[in-house]
Design an enzyme around this catalytic site. Sequence first.
Site, PDB file in Angstrom:
ATOM      1  N   GLU A 163       0.829  -1.215   0.000  1.00  0.00           N
ATOM      2  CA  GLU A 163       0.000   0.000   0.000  1.00  0.00           C
ATOM      3  C   GLU A 163       0.863   1.264   0.000  1.00  0.00           C
ATOM      4  O   GLU A 163       0.373   2.344   0.328  1.00  0.00           O
ATOM      5  CB  GLU A 163      -0.947   0.023   1.214  1.00  0.00           C
ATOM      6  CG  GLU A 163      -1.849  -1.184   1.361  1.00  0.00           C
ATOM      7  CD  GLU A 163      -2.881  -1.349   0.229  1.00  0.00           C
ATOM      8  OE1 GLU A 163      -2.901  -0.502  -0.677  1.00  0.00           O
ATOM      9  OE2 GLU A 163      -3.639  -2.336   0.267  1.00  0.00           O
ATOM     10  N   HIS A 187      -2.890   2.172   8.415  1.00  0.00           N
ATOM     11  CA  HIS A 187      -3.954   1.350   7.820  1.00  0.00           C
ATOM     12  C   HIS A 187      -4.141   0.100   8.667  1.00  0.00           C
ATOM     13  O   HIS A 187      -3.182  -0.623   8.954  1.00  0.00           O
ATOM     14  CB  HIS A 187      -3.556   0.959   6.389  1.00  0.00           C
ATOM     15  CG  HIS A 187      -4.417  -0.105   5.784  1.00  0.00           C
ATOM     16  ND1 HIS A 187      -5.788  -0.001   5.698  1.00  0.00           N
ATOM     17  CD2 HIS A 187      -4.106  -1.303   5.229  1.00  0.00           C
ATOM     18  CE1 HIS A 187      -6.276  -1.087   5.118  1.00  0.00           C
ATOM     19  NE2 HIS A 187      -5.282  -1.898   4.824  1.00  0.00           N
ATOM     20  N   HIS A 189      -7.043  -3.295   9.743  1.00  0.00           N
ATOM     21  CA  HIS A 189      -8.233  -4.073   9.385  1.00  0.00           C
ATOM     22  C   HIS A 189      -9.174  -4.109  10.596  1.00  0.00           C
ATOM     23  O   HIS A 189      -9.234  -5.099  11.319  1.00  0.00           O
ATOM     24  CB  HIS A 189      -7.827  -5.476   8.933  1.00  0.00           C
ATOM     25  CG  HIS A 189      -7.079  -5.489   7.642  1.00  0.00           C
ATOM     26  ND1 HIS A 189      -6.593  -6.638   7.060  1.00  0.00           N
ATOM     27  CD2 HIS A 189      -6.739  -4.475   6.795  1.00  0.00           C
ATOM     28  CE1 HIS A 189      -5.983  -6.339   5.916  1.00  0.00           C
ATOM     29  NE2 HIS A 189      -6.048  -5.036   5.743  1.00  0.00           N
ATOM     30  N   GLU A 217     -17.844  11.595  22.163  1.00  0.00           N
ATOM     31  CA  GLU A 217     -16.526  12.188  21.887  1.00  0.00           C
ATOM     32  C   GLU A 217     -16.224  12.293  20.379  1.00  0.00           C
ATOM     33  O   GLU A 217     -15.363  13.059  19.962  1.00  0.00           O
ATOM     34  CB  GLU A 217     -15.421  11.368  22.559  1.00  0.00           C
ATOM     35  CG  GLU A 217     -15.289   9.973  21.961  1.00  0.00           C
ATOM     36  CD  GLU A 217     -14.167   9.151  22.579  1.00  0.00           C
ATOM     37  OE1 GLU A 217     -14.396   7.958  22.808  1.00  0.00           O
ATOM     38  OE2 GLU A 217     -13.079   9.690  22.807  1.00  0.00           O
ATOM     39  N   HIS A 258     -12.801  -3.831   3.813  1.00  0.00           N
ATOM     40  CA  HIS A 258     -11.340  -3.980   3.915  1.00  0.00           C
ATOM     41  C   HIS A 258     -10.770  -3.383   5.212  1.00  0.00           C
ATOM     42  O   HIS A 258     -10.106  -4.089   5.974  1.00  0.00           O
ATOM     43  CB  HIS A 258     -10.681  -3.352   2.675  1.00  0.00           C
ATOM     44  CG  HIS A 258      -9.202  -3.543   2.619  1.00  0.00           C
ATOM     45  ND1 HIS A 258      -8.505  -3.756   1.454  1.00  0.00           N
ATOM     46  CD2 HIS A 258      -8.260  -3.545   3.594  1.00  0.00           C
ATOM     47  CE1 HIS A 258      -7.216  -3.902   1.723  1.00  0.00           C
ATOM     48  NE2 HIS A 258      -7.043  -3.768   3.013  1.00  0.00           N
TER      49      HIS A 258
END
Length: 323
Positions: A163, A187, A189, A217, A258
């Site tokens: 990525e 990133h 999952h 919040e 994803h």
Amino acid sequence: MWFCESFFLKIVYKPHKTIYNTLVNNKKQLKREINTTENHINGRIYIMKILESKFVRGFIKMADDGYQQGWHERNGGNLSYRLKPEEVEMIKPRLNAPGEWTPIGVEVPGLAGEFFLVTGSGKYFRNIIVDPEVCLAIIELDETGTNYRIRWGLVEGGRPTSELPTHLMNHEVKKKLTNGRHRVIYHAHTTNTIALTFVLPLDDKVFTRELWESATECPVVFPDGVGVVGWMVPGGREIAVKTAELMKKYDVVIWAHHGMFCSGEDFDLTFGLLHTVEKSAEILVKILSMTPRKLQTITPDNFRALAKDFKVSLPEEFLYEKE
Ligand code: 13P
Ligand code: ZN
């Protein structure tokens, strides 16, 4: 009786107490080192071992925190950090001799000459704390921002995360928009956020509003909202362009079915942001598992009152009236 007591103390209590103390002390030591690593000793620059530097230790801690949360099955997820000029200077003597340039696959001229600490492709987050030199890399970008070369790490071979195009395009957008303040792209999952992408419309407005409503919040932590990308093939230029476009507006972008991308100034803020979004998603998953209809919730006027007191501006586009 005496036998029982002695058995309990020797076999059950003491070994467990020792393991517990060791774990607690290791954590305390790591925290102390993160806070006290210096780059000047007696007025002279100290060439720091890369693994001792504060940014590497902070990176490793964040990756392990994410693993402990359950967001990094197998090689799932990736993390990148844009080094400060003084950090590059500090570690430069310990970098490997420059090797071959490799095309990034996207153009990021706004990052020309920058150095990044990144996770390796196919590397498991659970192994980063155990063997960072195998799992991580420091890469350098060329003067055009189209190629990178590895200057440290990945000692058993490999390449930066698949990525990398999305990470670098996000870094380029955020560097420009925040005057260089944002340095971390993460990133993960995230289970509950992924689950929501199967039941909510893949729309920025709906996701933002539903996540805001699920924990008070949230509008304070991500007042700009979240962006959503419909399902796409990961790892390439196309998804990088789409994500970076949304990063111009948001610090959070959800990839349908994803995971999630977050951008932030440092490890704490970026981890905290992703953690907050995922916690809110978890609450929403629980609500939706109990009932399709909320009996009461935080209203648009409640949000406006919150915005006033917490001095954040909440775009009206997310405060629409629901039927
Ligand atoms: P990498 O192992 O290449 O970083 O890929 C993991 C991932 O999460 C892809 O989206
Ligand atoms: Zn992924």
